[in-house]
Motif scaffolding. Sequence first.
Motif, mmCIF file in Angstrom:
data_model
loop_
_atom_site.group_PDB
_atom_site.id
_atom_site.type_symbol
_atom_site.label_atom_id
_atom_site.label_comp_id
_atom_site.label_asym_id
_atom_site.label_seq_id
_atom_site.Cartn_x
_atom_site.Cartn_y
_atom_site.Cartn_z
ATOM 1 N N TYR A 229 41.310 53.325 54.194
ATOM 2 C CA TYR A 229 42.914 53.434 54.295
ATOM 3 C C TYR A 229 43.691 52.180 55.185
ATOM 4 C CZ TYR A 229 43.720 57.802 51.923
ATOM 5 O OH TYR A 229 43.655 58.886 50.978
ATOM 6 N N GLY A 231 41.590 49.147 54.888
ATOM 7 C CA GLY A 231 41.396 48.177 54.274
ATOM 8 C C GLY A 231 39.855 47.865 54.340
ATOM 9 N N MET A 237 37.966 52.479 50.437
ATOM 10 C CA MET A 237 39.311 51.555 49.937
ATOM 11 C C MET A 237 39.677 52.070 48.545
ATOM 12 S SD MET A 237 39.619 47.696 50.249
ATOM 13 C CE MET A 237 41.203 46.775 49.944
ATOM 14 N N ALA A 238 38.535 52.372 47.565
ATOM 15 C CA ALA A 238 38.859 52.486 46.139
ATOM 16 C C ALA A 238 39.617 54.054 46.162
ATOM 17 C CB ALA A 238 37.591 52.641 45.355
ATOM 18 N N ASP A 241 43.193 53.481 47.344
ATOM 19 C CA ASP A 241 44.245 53.003 46.333
ATOM 20 C C ASP A 241 44.580 54.052 45.335
ATOM 21 O OD1 ASP A 241 43.832 50.569 47.612
ATOM 22 O OD2 ASP A 241 42.383 49.715 46.612
ATOM 23 N N ALA A 242 43.530 54.776 44.821
ATOM 24 C CA ALA A 242 43.694 55.690 43.680
ATOM 25 C C ALA A 242 44.714 56.908 44.126
ATOM 26 C CB ALA A 242 42.260 56.520 43.267
ATOM 27 N N ASN A 244 46.793 56.672 46.826
ATOM 28 C CA ASN A 244 48.209 56.194 47.179
ATOM 29 C C ASN A 244 48.883 56.024 45.749
ATOM 30 O OD1 ASN A 244 47.690 55.905 49.768
ATOM 31 N ND2 ASN A 244 46.848 54.132 49.883
ATOM 32 N N THR A 245 48.259 55.804 44.630
ATOM 33 C CA THR A 245 48.879 55.573 43.263
ATOM 34 C C THR A 245 49.009 56.789 42.620
ATOM 35 O OG1 THR A 245 46.976 54.703 42.494
ATOM 36 C CG2 THR A 245 48.317 53.103 43.213
#
Length: 575
Positions: A229, A231, A237-238, A241-242, A244-245
């Motif tokens: 979360y 970086g 990280m993947a 990102d998933a 958060n979107t």
Amino acid sequence: MTTTVPVDQEPRAHQGLPVPKRPAPAARTVAVWVVMLGLLAASIWSFIDLDISFATIASGLDNAGDFLSRMLPLDFPPLGELVSLTLQTLAIVTIATALSVALSLPIAIFAASATTPNRWLGGASRTLIVVLRAIPDLVLAIIFFRMFGLGALPGILAMGLHSIGMVGKLYADAIEELDRGPVEALRAAGASRWQQILSGVIPPLLPQIIATALHRFDINLRTSVLLGYVGVGGLGMALADALNTMNYQRGMALAFVVLVLCIIVELISGSIRTALLGRANGRRRGLLGLLDRLSDGWVTKPDATHAPQRTKNGAIRTSPQWDGDRIRRFLGLSAAAVIVAAALVGAEIDAAAFVVGIVDLPQTVALFFPPSSGGLWEELLAGMIVTVQIGLASTLIGVIIAIPIGSLAARNVAPNAAVATAFRVLIVVVRAFPELILAIIFIVMMGLGPVPGALALGIGSIGLLGKLVADSLEETDVRVQDAVRANGATRLQIYGAATLRQVLPAFVAHIMYQLDVNIRAATLLGIVGAGGIGFYLLQASRVLQFDVVTFIILMILAVVLTLEAISAWVRRAVI
């Protein structure tokens, strides 16, 4: 028929003699129970104040169907991408764990009373271990990202340095428990201090070194998901990102991969730790026990009489022969070296960024000082209180559930071996779930706030606390239980009168340790919306308010070190 009781066997009151009073409990014992009752009251208050109730949980469960519809079918990345992300995560975790071992061992040598050159260096080393354990790895990652930029290096350094807090302490404690005989013999033979350590301390400590490193690898694997979360690359990280979107199909697919990976690593490392530290009648169990049996007949066993070993020519052997243990040690260390080397290549560490970060260290440090609340003192204080409440409430949830589960997982308490095995498997499965993933699932189902965080940590506590409870129960003196059973006591009476009384001090120590773990974890779950000080920490780092970051770090340190002192005092008092 009247039964006559001898005068010397009559109660003292019937003989006109004073009845001795039960000795008053020691002041320390009273103080411990006052502290524990105070923590229980605070936990109940936190539970109520956070509005953790059956109605709240039921409302979240009502959303489970909607969550499943948004999650299914799982959307896994292409196989090549998934393998790449997994290998990157394993490389980062491997290097971080290797770094922690490499740094912890000398620090532990200086910290242990048996090997430290002087008490001042020993005290400084112990203080360093406590401070590194108190600073969350997420905080270290934020600092290192500012220094070195994006990439694997900040995550490696954050997990590696934070791990010293646990690994260094366990190594120092293990050194102090070693047999002093070999070291004394080397000293009598004129060996230097470092020769005594290298020959008399490191070899017998090697199984503990490896077992602790494997245990820390498990923990770092879960931590790498959280650091995604901020970086750190790889699966974490993947996953961030998933989610958060709001791509829950991809996010839950990656969470499932992390879960499977954690279970596999837990089973493998647990098997190796058992083989290294668990011996039955001198014979190792597990994988190394199999190697013991396979080596029978083709390697030479050590001479139990300790007579001088001789070569084929009759000369006394001055170096260890290549027996089964030495072959296994050589192969194991060689394999570990190859794995670490491969991880260094796979992590793609930017050496140039490291050099630049070190050169710019003074300017970076200046950004974090002097600390400032940024005009958010009341909000930060409220967030810190919520964090402590999450830790207290989650520990209460964990204790209520973990004690019966851990009791049924103990072979000397469970009705039969099948029940004990089933609950042991349940504990292993729960331990494999990273608390972050549980928190994300509860947040999606119940919304943002501290309740999902408390529930996630409460369920996560079942894995660790349940295992500690089961292990402590199995270490009790069964003769006491047999004596109570012989008097016709039921299974429940035996548990309450004989088993539980023996492990009550250990239970208190385990609960304090779990509270310590939960409050540390609660400071981090805020980054995914679980409430508490973690939310403000992440926001301050995102808007580059590094003076506020330092202020929050100091708040976390004050709370964690205070709890550490209380927990350590309670554990010393009861054990």
